[in-house]
Write an enzyme that holds these catalytic residues in place. Structure first.
Site, PDB file in Angstrom:
ATOM      1  N   ASP A  74       0.867  -1.181   0.000  1.00 13.13           N
ATOM      2  CA  ASP A  74       0.000   0.000   0.000  1.00 13.13           C
ATOM      3  C   ASP A  74       0.905   1.233   0.000  1.00 13.13           C
ATOM      4  O   ASP A  74       2.129   1.117  -0.011  1.00 13.13           O
ATOM      5  CB  ASP A  74      -0.961  -0.052   1.186  1.00 13.13           C
TER       6      ASP A  74
ATOM      7  N   ASP B 165      -8.054  -7.478   0.175  1.00 14.03           N
ATOM      8  CA  ASP B 165      -7.119  -7.738   1.270  1.00 14.03           C
ATOM      9  C   ASP B 165      -7.790  -7.301   2.551  1.00 14.03           C
ATOM     10  O   ASP B 165      -8.684  -6.447   2.523  1.00 14.03           O
ATOM     11  CB  ASP B 165      -5.837  -6.893   1.124  1.00 14.03           C
TER      12      ASP B 165
ATOM     13  N   CYS C  41     -13.800 -28.499   6.729  1.00 11.60           N
ATOM     14  CA  CYS C  41     -12.541 -27.881   6.282  1.00 11.60           C
ATOM     15  C   CYS C  41     -11.438 -28.936   6.247  1.00 11.60           C
ATOM     16  O   CYS C  41     -11.344 -29.770   7.152  1.00 11.60           O
ATOM     17  CB  CYS C  41     -12.152 -26.757   7.236  1.00 11.60           C
TER      18      CYS C  41
ATOM     19  N   CYS D 126      -8.097 -28.127   6.065  1.00 11.98           N
ATOM     20  CA  CYS D 126      -6.812 -27.469   6.307  1.00 11.98           C
ATOM     21  C   CYS D 126      -5.991 -28.269   7.332  1.00 11.98           C
ATOM     22  O   CYS D 126      -6.505 -29.156   8.004  1.00 11.98           O
ATOM     23  CB  CYS D 126      -7.019 -26.028   6.768  1.00 11.98           C
TER      24      CYS D 126
ATOM     25  N   CYS E 164      -7.562 -28.232  10.847  1.00 13.48           N
ATOM     26  CA  CYS E 164      -8.775 -29.041  11.022  1.00 13.48           C
ATOM     27  C   CYS E 164      -8.509 -30.535  10.843  1.00 13.48           C
ATOM     28  O   CYS E 164      -9.233 -31.359  11.401  1.00 13.48           O
ATOM     29  CB  CYS E 164      -9.866 -28.545  10.076  1.00 13.48           C
TER      30      CYS E 164
ATOM     31  N   HIS F 276      -6.057 -21.683   9.800  1.00 14.18           N
ATOM     32  CA  HIS F 276      -7.418 -22.061   9.397  1.00 14.18           C
ATOM     33  C   HIS F 276      -8.165 -20.896   8.736  1.00 14.18           C
ATOM     34  O   HIS F 276      -8.776 -21.059   7.688  1.00 14.18           O
ATOM     35  CB  HIS F 276      -8.240 -22.585  10.579  1.00 14.18           C
TER      36      HIS F 276
END
Ligand SMILES: [Zn+2]
Length: 378
Positions: A93, A267, A305, A307, A310, A336
């Site tokens: 930014d 974002d 999930c 991931c 998880c 996660h």
């Protein structure tokens, strides 16, 4: 042009865009969510973990890196990619948002903004030229123009003067950019909730040759329907052959609603910030894993999930770690939440491919509980 946009398909049901953005550090499909690595690190995550979860581009903050460690050190390290050992794309930014949000003492002039460092109190000055100089030193793939981000609400009169100044600053940014063949530069459309000013800002900025365009000044406290309305009249004003980025937006519903209104990139610190508080995003809504009711709950955070968190750890274990202030707990919830949003964007892209993003939105909102009167959002 270091940044190019390839349009793949428009969703027949919603008008959302499926595309691909090419950068000097790889390509990514859009709509895409960018995890935020404020101080050249996505808090608690290693670059390998970010890569594993499918992050292709991250955001880093010019203001924070300017103050610590200083852009000269990053340049000496060979730029931000090499400094933080991240091979994917990086967007920085301009520092403008932090100057306007973190500092109470500031003085806006045509040349730039005088303000006090939020850590030491030291007097500083940031201008379009300075913001370009720092981002050139950081070597990000996508740099952002230095703009004024007025608070919500602002009067039409104030906003008009601000939009005009932001347009003049945008020209100075293009002028001051020293590495245009290596780093892309995005312009930022401002104008608050005023349609005529958004139109003016988009007209000014699209007459300049930016590699992409951001919609700024949203997610600053306005109601969600105001944000959606502003997007509805703003995105059609942006060129179809360049990426469109909605700054500072990362709640699951807003990501879907933004994509439906033609946004390609997003974002937000939200998923990582709430994770460190023990709050998780799941397919069935918000889950505050630190709550007492999870003390003996041995299921994963989100049963749908897949991931790393998880697949391997229970709510009870993660709750225990977070209650005990153990870093590993924050790592697990951060992993996660980021995975959840990256996966959500993948489902959004898949839905655009199949011309059913509107149906997907309905299904997701129903499961997430947004349709319930007591729904807890972020
Ligand atoms: Zn998970």
């Amino acid at each position: 042009m270091p940044i190019t946009y390839e349009h793949i398909k428009t969703c027949k049901q919603t008008g959302a865009r499926l595309g691909r953005v090419h950068t000097p550090h790889g390509s990514f499909e859009t709509p895409m969510f960018m995890p935020v690595g404020t101080l050249a690190t996505v808090k608690t995550m290693s670059p390998e973990e970010l890569e594993q979860m499918g992050a292709k581009i991250i955001l880093s903050n010019t203001y924070h890196l300017w103050l610590r460690p200083g852009e000269d050190i990053v340049r000496e390290a060979g730029g931000l990619h090499s400094f933080m050992n991240w091979d994917g794309a990086i967007l920085t930014d301009s520092g403008g948002f932090q100057v306007f949000s973190l500092s109470d003492l500031r003085d806006i002039e045509e040349s730039g903004v005088h303000f006090r460092n939020h850590i030491s109190g030291e007097k500083l000055f940031l201008s379009p030229e300075k913001a370009m100089h720092i981002q050139n030193a950081l070597g990000s793939d996508i740099m952002m123009a230095f703009d004024e981000c007025p608070p919500y609400p602002a009067t039409h009169e104030y906003m008009k003067a601000s939009v005009e100044r932001t347009s003049r600053w945008a020209e100075r940014c293009l002028e001051a950019h020293q590495r245009p063949s290596e780093q892309g530069l995005f312009g930022i459309v401002q104008g608050g909730e005023y349609e005529d000013l958004r139109r003016q800002s988009a007209k000014d900025l699209t007459s300049l040759d930016f590699s992409g365009y951001a919609v700024g000044g949203l997610s600053v406290g306005e109601p969600k329907d105001v944000m959606n309305k502003v997007l509805e009249f703003t995105t059609p004003l942006l060129p179809a052959n360049k990426p469109r980025y909605l700054m500072g937006v990362g709640s699951p519903d807003s990501l879907i609603d933004g994509a439906i209104r033609g946004i390609d990139m997003f974002d937000c610190v939200l998923p990582t910030r709430v994770a460190r508080n023990g709050t998780c995003m799941t397919s069935t809504g918000r889950l505050v894993v630190r709550n007492a009711k999870f003390a003996r709950d041995f299921r994963p955070i989100d049963e749908n999930c897949s991931c790393y968190t998880c697949r391997n750890y229970s709510r009870a274990y993660i709750r225990h770690l977070i209650k005990a202030n153990e870093t590993f707990g924050f790592r697990l919830t951060t992993y996660h939440n980021l995975y959840f949003l990256l996966e959500l964007m993948m489902q959004v892209r898949e839905s655009i491919k199949n011309d059913r993003l509107g149906d997907f939105r309905e299904e997701f909102f129903e499961k997430y509980g947004f349709n319930k009167p007591d729904a807890k959002n972020f």
